[in-house]
Structure formats: structure tokens, C-alpha cells
Design an enzyme around this catalytic site. Structure first.
Site, PDB file in Angstrom:
ATOM      1  N   ASP A  89       1.012  -1.253   0.044  1.00  0.00           N
ATOM      2  CA  ASP A  89      -0.001   0.117   0.001  1.00  0.00           C
ATOM      3  C   ASP A  89       0.823   1.287  -0.124  1.00  0.00           C
ATOM      4  O   ASP A  89       1.790   1.346   0.635  1.00  0.00           O
ATOM      5  CB  ASP A  89      -0.935  -0.076   1.272  1.00  0.00           C
ATOM      6  CG  ASP A  89      -1.807   0.951   1.321  1.00  0.00           C
ATOM      7  OD1 ASP A  89      -2.962   0.988   0.752  1.00  0.00           O
ATOM      8  OD2 ASP A  89      -1.508   2.125   2.116  1.00  0.00           O
ATOM      9  N   GLU A 105      14.951 -14.186  -1.575  1.00  0.00           N
ATOM     10  CA  GLU A 105      15.095 -15.227  -0.902  1.00  0.00           C
ATOM     11  C   GLU A 105      14.164 -16.446  -0.511  1.00  0.00           C
ATOM     12  O   GLU A 105      14.422 -17.644  -0.169  1.00  0.00           O
ATOM     13  CB  GLU A 105      15.405 -14.973   0.636  1.00  0.00           C
ATOM     14  CG  GLU A 105      16.858 -14.065   1.023  1.00  0.00           C
ATOM     15  CD  GLU A 105      16.951 -13.447   2.268  1.00  0.00           C
ATOM     16  OE1 GLU A 105      16.420 -14.244   3.196  1.00  0.00           O
ATOM     17  OE2 GLU A 105      17.578 -12.504   2.444  1.00  0.00           O
TER      18      GLU A 105
END
Length: 558
Positions: free
Chosen positions: A209, A268
Site C-alpha cells: 500500500d 530469498e
């Protein structure tokens, strides 16, 4: 478990061209009868979501919150607010969605917290505590006025005086939503840890957001605009936020450094993704900058298609401008969400089945990923609410010129003949309008001609044509209100070149087309244009898609 089971049909880059269904949990399905939708309600409706042929869901905030901004004011990044359920419910939702081939992305608000977050409670306690500089604090001017002229999106100064520290703190949104200080290394590390918590829990991605609000610039006044403009998030010309050029309060170069740290974290966790919401006056350039190079966000979307402009000239200009700028970046397009009036109302298509089908075909034939907001597949219009029914602080503040965001957040109607549309057993937090009941899911589910089934059919069709999912795009000049484009997938066979013609006119159109253009055998009913003898014939609001050999020169003359 093989790679397809882990990542889905498209592998680790499943997100590239994915269709993501946005769920506003408060208004989707109430499982416990308290009038508020919840996570268990989402679980109950996962089969419905899967039937739409979408690839993922996006859950609007469900975190612990005082709900001053309905979850976009987070008090605990790792907690589920009791009104929505528990962490265990979220885990069950992720598992159940994955079992149906659906990815799960969650809304995350990184630029600010609630003023009830423990970090802010500590920060405001004194000027010398360990978190004193975790938020944006500044001294008053000599006359006691705020440090700068920056405005809040929700109206008034973006600075709030705090009597504990005798300083102002920055809030780009509500005063109860203080902005974090991303210039502080410890803040960046703490936020990355909060994101890691959910990645470890198995979510597939994040919708971020107001991602361009994370860093602020020098504490200088923003210059005025010569003319107030309508901006994003409902900031209309009567809101002072539109009176300024926002040079110092958001979209700072340092934000790119944070996005690179964030992307490194996502990397990752192979197969995860991010889509950033960009609210900026130069949003297309920001979308490009935030997604280029493969080391920032995976995708970004803006409010360019979430305003009232929808004429073909505007759409053509917007899409061609994006393509000219984005390079190897990747856009995400949406025609509706929880912050703007419903598509059917905003783009003047209430009860207009042909035009609503045209809009879905436009959205789903562009290069990029797609977000669909709950209820768009039903053609819901904006709900008309009284002042007394409003709960959105923006609507209450700016009534009646701006009625806020409640009109697009009313509950999803599931059954026309059941109280409250079968959303809840009790009175819901916002009313279900009668005109929505007439468009309820059960009324459309078994109707082969319904808008709901048009969405299902076109989404299934799109899945079968990787050129529409991941291919390049080229736009031809606009021809008499017909938007013409072609999609190519460089990695596919030579016949993977698709021509698309979208007639935004209320009149039929006939265009010259390649003689070798051939219609697709599996095209859904809304693809109603006819290709014959070097022409394409389009009915009013018609859609035509054909395959064309590579090398054939395309002419779209009227």
C-alpha cells in the site's frame, strides 16, 4: 513435490501476467454472524474464487488494528485482528487456497502504522528513547505552526502536534497513522523482519500500500499548483491535497534503495512476488522506475485507470505511454478497487452488458498482470449511501462533494432471496443495496449469458493463450473509437501473434484487416467481431481477436 506443484503452471514467475482477485475481507463473507466478513468466510468461498479462473487472491488488511482506516492503520504487523479470526485461520486459508491452485498475496502497509502500535507508543514517550527517531518528528516553526505546508490525503495538515514531545509528527493519511522514518536503518530492518514473518508463514506475495510514501525528502514547503487537480485515492479538486506539487513529501529517490532491500528479501523466497500501489502525479514514470531492472518491485499499479476518464483516446494514450517508459519492468492493471467508485458506475456502464464485457476484454488483453476487485465480475454499481450510513472518515470529512469509499465496499451479494444477500445472518457493517441483490451470484451462476460467466469464460480463454498472458504488445493508431493492438510472444511459435480490436463506439465499425487473419476456435461469446475478406466487422462495443502470421503487415484503416 515437483516445481509445478510448488510454483504453479507458470513456474517461479507465475505472477507475470497473473490475474489476482482482490478480497476486501470485511465485505466478502461473514462466517460467524457478527455482520463483518472474516477469514473463515473467505475459506468458505474459495471454490467460487477458483471457478473464476483467476491465479491468486489479494487479501486487504486483516491485521490487528483500531480500524480508524479499516485495517490500513496497523497496530501489530504479525497479528490477525479478532474480528477477522486467528493466525491459525490464516494458515488454513493459505493451505486451502494452495490446494485449489490459488496463490495468496496479502496487503501490507509499510509507510505508516497506527498510533496504537507499540513502536509509536515508545517513540512518542520521549525524545531520547531507543525508538525516538523511528517516526518522522520535527520542531514547530518559530510561530508554532507546522514544519512545512504538506497536506494529508484525508484533508488538513500532514503534521500533528504531540504534547508529550512538544513536536509535530508526520502523517500523510489520518492523524492516527503516523509515518515511519525510513531514513533510520533500524526501521528498515524492523520492517523487513515483519515482511519475513509472513513469507516464513507461506504467503506468496504482498500488495504494498502507498509504497511511494515510505521516504520523505527535506522539510521544505511543496510548491503550489497553478490549478488544483483530481489526484488519487479520491483526492478531488476540492481537497487541498491537490493544490500542491508533491515534490518533498513522497516518491523520493531514497525509496529505491529500500525497494532494492525489499526485493532482495523476496528473492530469498523463490516464487514470491510484490505489487506496489503508486499514488503519484507522475505515476507511469514511477511505475517504470519501481519495476525496472529486476531488483526492485516485481509489479506496480497506479490510479491511471481508476479515475473517471475512459474514452478510447485516453486509454490509448495511457497504455502507449506506459509501454514507452517501462522497458523490462512489468505493470499491473486494475479498473476497480476498494478506494474508488465501482467500475460500472464510474465508467457509465450500469446495466450495459455489452460495455461491461468490452471493459473486461480491454483489461484482460493488455500486457501486464491484472487485479480484479470483488464484485466486478457481477457488474455491481456504486452503492448510494446516506451520510448516516457512512463510516469512511474521508467520506464523512468531504461530504457531500465526495462521498468516500463506502459505496464500493458494501458486502458481496451471494443470494438474491436471502436477507443481506446471504453475506451474514445479521445486519452487516454496511448495507446490501437492493440493486446489488438483483445481480447476486446465485442469479448469475447458472445463466450462460451472465456477466459472471463472461468473466469465467474469458479468463479460461486467456489462460490458454500464453501470448495474452505474457506476450509483448504493440498499439496501432486509434481508428474511429476502435482501439487496435497486437500481442506477440517471442518465445512461442510463429503463429503466436494475436490481433485485438476493441470498439468503444455505440455504433458498428468495419476496419481493413490482414486477409490471413483467422478467428480463434475457442474464443468465448463476448469475442463477437467477424473477420472476413480482409475486413473485421465489429458490433457496438464489440470485441474481435484473431491469429495472424508473423510478417503479415497489419493495416487497421477504417
Amino acid at each position: 513435490m515437483n516445481a509445478q506443484q510448488i510454483y504453479g503452471r507458470q513456474g517461479q514467475e507465475w505472477w507475470r501476467g497473473a490475474v489476482i482477485y482482490q478480497i476486501y475481507p470485511r465485505s466478502f463473507m461473514d462466517s460467524n454472524g457478527d455482520g463483518i466478513g472474516d477469514l473463515c468466510g473467505v475459506i468458505d468461498k474459495l471454490d467460487y474464487i477458483a471457478s473464476l479462473n483467476v491465479d491468486a487472491i489479494w487479501l486487504s488488511p486483516f491485521f490487528t488494528s483500531p480500524m480508524k482506516d479499516f485495517g490500513y492503520d496497523v497496530a501489530d504487523y504479525r497479528g490477525v485482528d479478532p474480528m477477522f479470526g486467528t493466525l491459525e485461520d490464516l494458515d488454513r486459508l493459505v493451505e486451502a487456497a494452495h490446494a485449489r491452485g490459488l496463490k495468496v498475496t496479502i496487503d501490507q502497509v509499510l509507510s505508516h502504522t497506527s498510533d496504537q502500535h507499540a513502536w509509536f507508543s515508545e517513540s512518542r514517550a520521549s525524545r531520547d528513547n531507543p525508538k525516538a527517531d523511528w517516526y518522522v518528528w520535527a520542531e514547530a516553526k518559530a510561530d508554532g505552526s507546522p514544519p512545512t505546508n504538506w497536506q494529508s490525503v484525508f484533508g488538513g495538515s500532514a503534521w500533528q502536534w504531540d504534547t508529550r514531545r512538544c513536536q509535530y509528527y508526520l502523517h500523510n493519511f489520518l492523524a492516527s497513522q503516523p509515518d515511519l522514518n525510513f531514513h533510520h536503518p533500524e526501521v528498515v530492518e524492523a520492517i523487513l523482519d515483519e515482511v519475513r514473518f509472513w513469507l516464513d508463514r507461506g504467503v506468496d506475495g504482498f500488495r504494498l500500500d502507498a509504497i511511494n510514501f515510505c521516504t520523505h525528502g527535506e522539510l521544505k514547503d511543496n510548491p503550489p499548483r497553478h490549478e488544483a487537480v483530481e489526484s488519487f485515492l479520491g483526492t478531488r479538486p476540492d481537497n487541498p491535497y491537490g493544490f500542491q506539487q508533491h515534490l518533498h513529501d513522497k516518491t523520493q529517490p531514497e525509496n529505491l534503495i529500500f525497494l532494492e532491500r525489499l526485493r532482495a528479501l523476496f528473492d530469498e523466497y523463490p516464487g514470491t512476488t510484490s505489487v506496489g500501489e503508486v499514488g503519484d502525479d507522475d505515476s507511469l514514470n514511477v511505475m517504470a522506475a519501481y519495476t525496472q531492472g529486476g531488483n526492485r518491485l516485481h509489479m506496480a499499479y497506479s490510479f491511471d485507470l481508476l479515475g473517471e476518464r475512459h474514452d478510447p483516446e485516453f486509454l490509448h494514450r495511457t497504455m502507449t505511454a506506459m509501454e514507452a517508459r517501462i522497458g523490462d519492468g512489468w505493470p499491473c492493471w486494475a479498473l476497480g478497487n476498494h478506494d474508488v467508485p465501482r467500475l460500472a458506475t464510474r465508467w457509465h456502464a450500469e446495466g450495459d452488458a455489452a460495455r461491461l464485457r468490452l471493459y473486461l476484454a480491454f483489461l484482460l488483453t493488455q500486457r501486464g498482470s491484472v487485479c480484479l476487485y470483488q464484485g466486478e465480475e457481477l457488474g455491481l454499481p456504486e452503492a448510494e449511501l446516506t451520510l448516516e450510513q457512512l463510516v469512511d472518515p474521508a467520506g464523512i470529512t468531504f461530504w457531500p462533494a465526495y462521498k468516500g469509499r463506502d459505496g464500493c465496499r458494501t458486502p458481496q451479494p451471494w443470494c438474491a432471496d436471502t436477507p443481506h444477500g446471504d453475506f451474514s445472518r445479521s445486519a452487516p457493517w454496511l448495507p446490501v443495496p437492493d440493486e446489488h441483490l438483483a445481480l447476486a451470484m446465485d442469479r448469475q451462476d447458472d445463466d450462460p449469458d451472465s456477466l459472471l460467466n463472461a468473466y469465467r469464460a474469458f479468463l479460461a480463454f486467456r489462460r490458454e493463450h500464453m501470448t495474452l498472458v505474457k506476450g509483448d504488445v504493440h498499439y496501432h493508431p486509434l481508428r474511429d473509437e476502435v482501439l487496435c493492438l497486437e500481442r506477440r510472444h517471442p518465445g512461442r511459435a510463429p503463429n503466436e501473434r494475436l490481433l485485438v480490436a476493441l470498439n468503444f463506439s455505440a455504433e458498428p465499425r468495419t476496419l481493413t484487416a490482414p486477409r490471413e487473419a483467422s478467428p480463434l476456435d475457442n474464443a468465448p461469446a463476448l469475442v463477437n467481431g467477424i473477420w472476413s475478406d480482409g475486413k473485421v466487422h465489429l458490433p457496438p462495443c464489440g470485441v474481435a481477436i484473431a491469429r495472424c502470421p508473423v510478417g503479415e503487415e497489419v493495416t487497421w484503416d477504417v
